[in-house]
Design an enzyme around this catalytic site. Structure first.
Site, PDB file in Angstrom:
ATOM      1  N   CYS A   1      28.136  31.330  54.298  1.00 47.99           N
ATOM      2  CA  CYS A   1      29.119  30.552  53.539  1.00 47.99           C
ATOM      3  C   CYS A   1      30.159  31.532  53.025  1.00 47.99           C
ATOM      4  CB  CYS A   1      28.455  29.806  52.383  1.00 47.99           C
ATOM      5  SG  CYS A   1      29.626  28.954  51.284  1.00 47.99           S
TER       6      CYS A   1
ATOM      7  N   CYS B   1      36.880  26.657  52.908  1.00 48.05           N
ATOM      8  CA  CYS B   1      35.765  27.211  53.675  1.00 48.05           C
ATOM      9  C   CYS B   1      36.206  28.565  54.203  1.00 48.05           C
ATOM     10  CB  CYS B   1      35.396  26.276  54.821  1.00 48.05           C
ATOM     11  SG  CYS B   1      34.046  26.887  55.854  1.00 48.05           S
TER      12      CYS B   1
END
Length: 277
Positions: free
Chosen positions: A218, A80
């Site tokens: 993201c 991430c």
């Protein structure tokens, strides 16, 4: 009581926990509770700081900090990018790394990553070597519209769709997960990015994240979009501004490698009542 923090990177938000000796492994239900925006703390995922020696399959430095990342639905994610920036800031603010450390190596399920603290407060991450499919090998469908998509691996899977001039990025209905074909292209699911090209070095995107839903940003998705953009342009070195609903980041590509630069913020700390489930 369990101490926690809350942070975000371009409004991609996370619950942060320190568990160096792996004494507080989280069940899927506990992750869902932590990420619940009404019953819990709220977040797109949970970042748990654990010593790498406790992670199955890790063969690097056993004393490195490992970012154990879980999506909001409890599923495990390999990497991430926004979370990693927040994770490094959290380590520094908790005194888990030296306050004057400018460069930090840390573990993820996508492998070892390196982050740098910049003088302006942003964090720059080495994101490894993204791999882009040689052709648009996937078709993504939202509502009644379909587009070809590039498959991109950034340590986790992505399908990147470039919209046409006739498409309206803001009007896409991402309340439910888009479809893709062939289904077997991503047997474990994928992150889906939808891109509006603004200039040769600037794009705007929305994303439906695997295990979460639509999020305001993201990090790995911005890298996937930049890598796909460079492929379309036939470039091996490039820098892009990637705008997301939560802000903007910079992605630099050179020699097959990617770097992601953006903000990181820890907004709160508190104590959480223990839960058994």
């Amino acid at each position: 009581m369990v101490e926690f923090a809350k942070g975000h990177g371009t409004l991609n938000d996370f619950v942060l926990l320190v568990d160096p000796d792996d004494e507080r492994g989280l069940s899927d239900a506990q992750v869902r509770f932590l990420c619940d925006r009404r019953a819990g703390i709220g977040g797109d995922g949970v970042l748990r700081a654990v010593r790498a020696r406790h992670i199955d399959g890790w063969d690097g430095d056993p004393d490195a900090w490992f970012m154990d990342y879980r999506n909001a639905d409890g599923s495990v994610a390999e990497m991430c990018g926004n979370g990693a920036r927040v994770f490094l800031l959290y380590l520094r603010e908790e005194g888990l790394i030296p306050a004057d450390a400018d460069v930090v190596d840390f573990g993820t399920r996508a492998g070892l990553r390196r982050g740098s603290f910049l003088p302006d407060g942003r964090v720059r991450l080495w994101m490894g070597r993204p791999t882009v499919s040689s052709t648009t090998d996937t078709t993504v469908t939202v509502g009644g519209s379909s587009w070809p998509a590039w498959s991109v691996d950034v340590g986790n899977p992505h399908a990147v769709t470039f919209l046409t001039d006739a498409d309206d990025l803001a009007a896409l209905d991402l309340a439910t997960m888009p479809d893709w074909a062939p289904a077997e292209r991503f047997p474990g699911g994928t992150n889906l990015e939808f891109v509006e090209v603004l200039a040769d070095d600037a794009v705007r995107m929305r994303v439906f994240e695997r295990g979460v839903g639509e999020t305001l940003s993201c990090g790995t998705g911005t890298v996937a979009v930049a890598a796909a953009m460079a492929t379309v342009q036939g470039r091996t070195e490039a820098s892009y501004e990637v705008q997301v609903p939560g802000g903007s980041v910079r992605v630099d590509l050179t020699d097959g490698q990617a770097w992601l630069t953006g903000p990181a913020v820890v907004v709160a700390r508190g104590e959480l009542s223990e839960r058994d489930e």
